[in-house]
Write an enzyme that holds these catalytic residues in place. Structure first.
Site, mmCIF file in Angstrom:
data_model
loop_
_atom_site.group_PDB
_atom_site.id
_atom_site.type_symbol
_atom_site.label_atom_id
_atom_site.label_comp_id
_atom_site.label_asym_id
_atom_site.label_seq_id
_atom_site.Cartn_x
_atom_site.Cartn_y
_atom_site.Cartn_z
ATOM 1 C CB ILE A 16 31.927 30.270 -19.236
ATOM 2 C CG1 ILE A 16 31.583 30.534 -19.986
ATOM 3 C CG2 ILE A 16 32.209 30.798 -17.950
ATOM 4 C CD1 ILE A 16 30.188 32.118 -20.474
ATOM 5 C CG ASP A 35 26.353 19.866 -18.752
ATOM 6 O OD1 ASP A 35 24.983 19.773 -19.879
ATOM 7 O OD2 ASP A 35 26.874 21.563 -18.609
ATOM 8 C CB SER A 38 20.448 20.503 -23.435
ATOM 9 O OG SER A 38 20.903 21.554 -22.364
ATOM 10 C CB SER A 128 24.076 38.388 -19.152
ATOM 11 O OG SER A 128 24.221 38.956 -20.453
ATOM 12 C CE1 TYR A 152 20.616 33.934 -21.400
ATOM 13 C CE2 TYR A 152 21.441 36.518 -22.259
ATOM 14 C CZ TYR A 152 21.290 35.315 -21.558
ATOM 15 O OH TYR A 152 23.015 34.580 -20.673
ATOM 16 C CE LYS A 156 21.512 34.635 -17.499
ATOM 17 N NZ LYS A 156 22.220 33.205 -17.316
ATOM 18 C CG ASN A 201 23.265 32.923 -32.458
ATOM 19 O OD1 ASN A 201 22.599 32.779 -33.951
ATOM 20 N ND2 ASN A 201 22.890 31.925 -31.505
ATOM 21 C CG LEU A 203 32.546 39.780 -34.095
ATOM 22 C CD1 LEU A 203 32.149 40.277 -35.476
ATOM 23 C CD2 LEU A 203 32.572 40.946 -33.289
HETATM 24 P P1 NAD Z 1 27.138 26.947 -22.777
HETATM 25 O O1 NAD Z 1 24.981 27.013 -23.342
HETATM 26 O O2 NAD Z 1 28.344 26.629 -23.305
HETATM 27 O O3 NAD Z 1 26.667 26.313 -21.581
HETATM 28 C C1 NAD Z 1 25.959 25.745 -20.526
HETATM 29 C C2 NAD Z 1 25.589 24.464 -19.799
HETATM 30 O O4 NAD Z 1 24.875 24.217 -19.136
HETATM 31 C C3 NAD Z 1 25.068 23.249 -21.823
HETATM 32 O O5 NAD Z 1 26.505 22.154 -21.247
HETATM 33 C C4 NAD Z 1 24.486 23.009 -21.264
HETATM 34 O O6 NAD Z 1 24.632 21.012 -21.616
HETATM 35 C C5 NAD Z 1 23.723 22.708 -19.763
HETATM 36 N N1 NAD Z 1 22.683 22.580 -19.348
HETATM 37 C C6 NAD Z 1 21.383 23.881 -20.461
HETATM 38 N N2 NAD Z 1 20.498 23.770 -19.455
HETATM 39 C C7 NAD Z 1 21.084 22.501 -18.447
HETATM 40 C C8 NAD Z 1 20.213 22.006 -17.442
HETATM 41 N N3 NAD Z 1 18.717 21.895 -17.107
HETATM 42 N N4 NAD Z 1 20.547 21.288 -16.301
HETATM 43 C C9 NAD Z 1 22.020 20.735 -16.770
HETATM 44 N N5 NAD Z 1 22.567 21.164 -17.806
HETATM 45 C C10 NAD Z 1 21.847 22.640 -18.306
HETATM 46 O O7 NAD Z 1 27.130 28.397 -22.296
HETATM 47 P P2 NAD Z 1 27.960 29.125 -21.910
HETATM 48 O O8 NAD Z 1 28.597 30.132 -22.759
HETATM 49 O O9 NAD Z 1 28.926 28.209 -20.901
HETATM 50 O O10 NAD Z 1 27.611 30.345 -20.593
HETATM 51 C C11 NAD Z 1 27.414 29.968 -19.183
HETATM 52 C C12 NAD Z 1 25.843 30.390 -18.445
HETATM 53 O O11 NAD Z 1 26.916 32.207 -18.363
HETATM 54 C C13 NAD Z 1 24.783 30.614 -19.201
HETATM 55 O O12 NAD Z 1 24.033 30.861 -17.919
HETATM 56 C C14 NAD Z 1 24.666 31.905 -19.826
HETATM 57 O O13 NAD Z 1 23.225 32.257 -20.263
HETATM 58 C C15 NAD Z 1 25.272 33.164 -18.799
HETATM 59 N N6 NAD Z 1 26.405 34.179 -19.511
HETATM 60 C C16 NAD Z 1 27.357 33.866 -21.090
HETATM 61 C C17 NAD Z 1 27.813 34.205 -21.713
HETATM 62 C C18 NAD Z 1 28.052 34.509 -23.160
HETATM 63 O O14 NAD Z 1 28.163 35.277 -24.149
HETATM 64 N N7 NAD Z 1 28.769 33.191 -23.584
HETATM 65 C C19 NAD Z 1 27.176 35.853 -21.785
HETATM 66 C C20 NAD Z 1 26.675 36.214 -20.005
HETATM 67 C C21 NAD Z 1 26.622 35.112 -19.278
HETATM 68 N N1 UDP Z 2 28.419 41.608 -35.121
HETATM 69 C C1 UDP Z 2 28.566 41.133 -36.444
HETATM 70 N N2 UDP Z 2 28.961 39.875 -36.730
HETATM 71 C C2 UDP Z 2 27.965 38.810 -36.365
HETATM 72 C C3 UDP Z 2 27.634 39.025 -34.946
HETATM 73 C C4 UDP Z 2 27.799 40.113 -34.546
HETATM 74 O O1 UDP Z 2 28.747 42.536 -36.645
HETATM 75 O O2 UDP Z 2 28.001 38.010 -37.546
HETATM 76 C C5 UDP Z 2 28.150 42.436 -34.098
HETATM 77 C C6 UDP Z 2 27.502 42.713 -33.145
HETATM 78 O O3 UDP Z 2 26.074 43.611 -34.141
HETATM 79 C C7 UDP Z 2 27.866 44.032 -32.157
HETATM 80 C C8 UDP Z 2 29.101 43.038 -31.576
HETATM 81 O O4 UDP Z 2 29.147 42.049 -32.869
HETATM 82 O O5 UDP Z 2 27.802 44.954 -32.585
HETATM 83 C C9 UDP Z 2 28.970 41.825 -30.720
HETATM 84 O O6 UDP Z 2 27.734 40.724 -30.527
HETATM 85 P P1 UDP Z 2 27.069 39.245 -29.911
HETATM 86 O O7 UDP Z 2 26.027 39.072 -30.365
HETATM 87 O O8 UDP Z 2 29.026 38.327 -30.070
HETATM 88 O O9 UDP Z 2 27.557 39.818 -28.265
HETATM 89 P P2 UDP Z 2 25.906 41.401 -28.060
HETATM 90 O O10 UDP Z 2 26.364 41.767 -29.394
HETATM 91 O O11 UDP Z 2 24.868 39.614 -27.924
HETATM 92 O O12 UDP Z 2 27.026 41.620 -27.341
#
Ligand code: NAD
Ligand code: UDP
Length: 342
Positions: A16, A35, A38, A128, A152, A156, A201, A203
């Site tokens: 993101i 960054d 990791s 989240s 996790y 948040k 993990n 979908l």
């Molecule tokens: P991502 O893992 O791709 O990005 C996170 C970045 O943070 C990575 O580049 C990692 O190397 C870096 N990082 C981790 N720990 C660090 C530290 N201590 N110091 C410096 N860098 C560090 O994840 P993302 O999908 O881009 O998510 C970004 C944020 O949004 C996260 O906080 C995540 O929890 C939140 N979020 C993501 C989702 C999703 O589905 N992707 C949904 C809700 C919230």
């Molecule tokens: N899901 C699935 N197969 C997978 C991964 C996810 O059927 O391999 C389903 C999961 O049960 C949920 C939806 O897809 O109903 C979204 O899952 P995801 O893990 O992407 O998001 P979250 O559940 O964290 O909102």
């Protein structure tokens, strides 16, 4: 030349963060990245340079390093921080809770200490929809009770509470808490996208890897939920729309508006099978699937009421599920191994 406000993106090399970097450059900001890589690859920096046509300023290091963060904030006269850095895998957080509490809570505390010392008073935080736990009904509004079902999600929730305590103690601090729903998709260039380590993990990346032939079939986790087709329903949001929500959040806070907590979703739910079929359309590839038992901890249906974000930030999502699948497919087919070569 007008002054471009500098924005520090912790975790800016991640999924993101990298998309938000591009949106910020386009909106006239000067983003810089911190960054520790990791969960990301330095290759993303070359890609960002290609998309934006300018050098990328990136510091390798941890957000938990207070002195490093403070010196970055001071040296670059940072106007605001977007705090993405953290770990995000639900299952791993159940198996290794301390890893999550240490990085996600430790990172937030250290960042706030550095911001306090610098000083820098404006922060956008990646929260989240997981803070809603198992919602009593849908669509979800921001005033719903919060809960958590895994470490996790707990991090948040606690981060949101830490920010509330800090606002209480320091009237000058202004925060924008963005509760993301399900971010998917990729930049339309196909140069950056989601690059999960190992077996995905989530979908959408799993479906994309099936379509490109890296995995044989998708497990559909349950088809007996109380939803229209029995499969789980989620609010998928294009990462480009999500990136623009960060731009709107920063503009709102830097204009002097008060702190806010908002849902960032489309307001529309899609089932697993709808995603599978939309992806088959976009990729023109089959996505074979098998129905598997429900996944522990999954909720039937989760989607946002995004009205408050529209009202406070003047932002709303515009991209469709078809756009999300098309852009994911462009990224996946051009980079079958993500940022790794070969
Ligand atoms: P991502 O893992 O791709 O990005 C996170 C970045 O943070 C990575 O580049 C990692 O190397 C870096 N990082 C981790 N720990 C660090 C530290 N201590 N110091 C410096 N860098 C560090 O994840 P993302 O999908 O881009 O998510 C970004 C944020 O949004 C996260 O906080 C995540 O929890 C939140 N979020 C993501 C989702 C999703 O589905 N992707 C949904 C809700 C919230
Ligand atoms: N899901 C699935 N197969 C997978 C991964 C996810 O059927 O391999 C389903 C999961 O049960 C949920 C939806 O897809 O109903 C979204 O899952 P995801 O893990 O992407 O998001 P979250 O559940 O964290 O909102």
């Amino acid at each position: 030349m007008t002054h471009k406000p500098t924005i520090l993106l912790t975790g800016g090399a991640g999924y993101i963060g990298s998309h938000t970097y591009v949106a910020l450059v386009e909106a006239g900001f000067a983003p810089i990245i911190l960054d520790d890589f990791s969960n990301s690859s330095p290759v993303v920096l070359e890609r960002l340079q290609r998309i934006c046509g300018q050098a990328v300023v990136c510091q390798r290091g941890s957000v938990a390093d207070v002195a490093l963060v403070q010196s970055l904030l001071e040296r670059h006269q940072v106007a605001a921080v977007v705090h993405f850095a953290g770990f995000k895998a639900v299952g791993e957080s159940v198996a290794q809770p301390l890893k999550y509490y240490a990085n996600n809570l430790g990172g937030m505390v250290a960042l706030l200490q550095a911001m306090d010392a610098a000083p820098c008073r404006t922060l956008v935080f990646s929260s989240s929809a997981t803070v809603y736990g198992d919602p009593v009904r849908v669509p979800i509004t921001e005033d719903f009770a919060r809960s958590h079902t895994n470490p996790y999600g707990h991090t948040k929730l606690v981060c949101e509470d830490i920010l509330a305590s800090m606002r209480n103690a320091n009237a000058a601090l202004r925060t924008g808490v963005l509760r993301y729903f399900n971010p998917v998709g990729a930049h339309p260039s196909g140069l950056i996208g989601e690059d999960p380590l190992g077996e995905p993990n989530n979908l959408m990346p799993y479906v994309a890897q099936v379509a490109v032939g890296k995995r044989e079939f998708l497990n559909v986790y349950g088809n007996n939920y109380p939803t229209p087709d029995g499969t789980g329903v989620r609010d998928y949001i294009h990462v480009q729309d999500l990136a623009q929500a960060h731009v709107a959040a920063l503009q709102t806070l830097l204009r002097g508006q008060p702190s806010f907590t908002v849902n960032v979703g489309t307001g529309q739910g899609h089932s697993v099978l709808e995603v599978v079929h939309a992806f088959e359309q976009a990729s023109q590839r089959p996505v074979p699937y098998r129905v598997a038992p429900r996944r522990a901890g999954d909720v039937a249906s989760c989607y946002a009421d995004p009205t408050l974000a529209q009202h406070l930030l003047g932002w709303r999502a515009t991209r469709s599920l078809a756009d999300m699948c098309t852009d994911t497919w462009r990224w996946q087919s051009a980079n079958p191994n993500g940022y790794k070569k070969g």
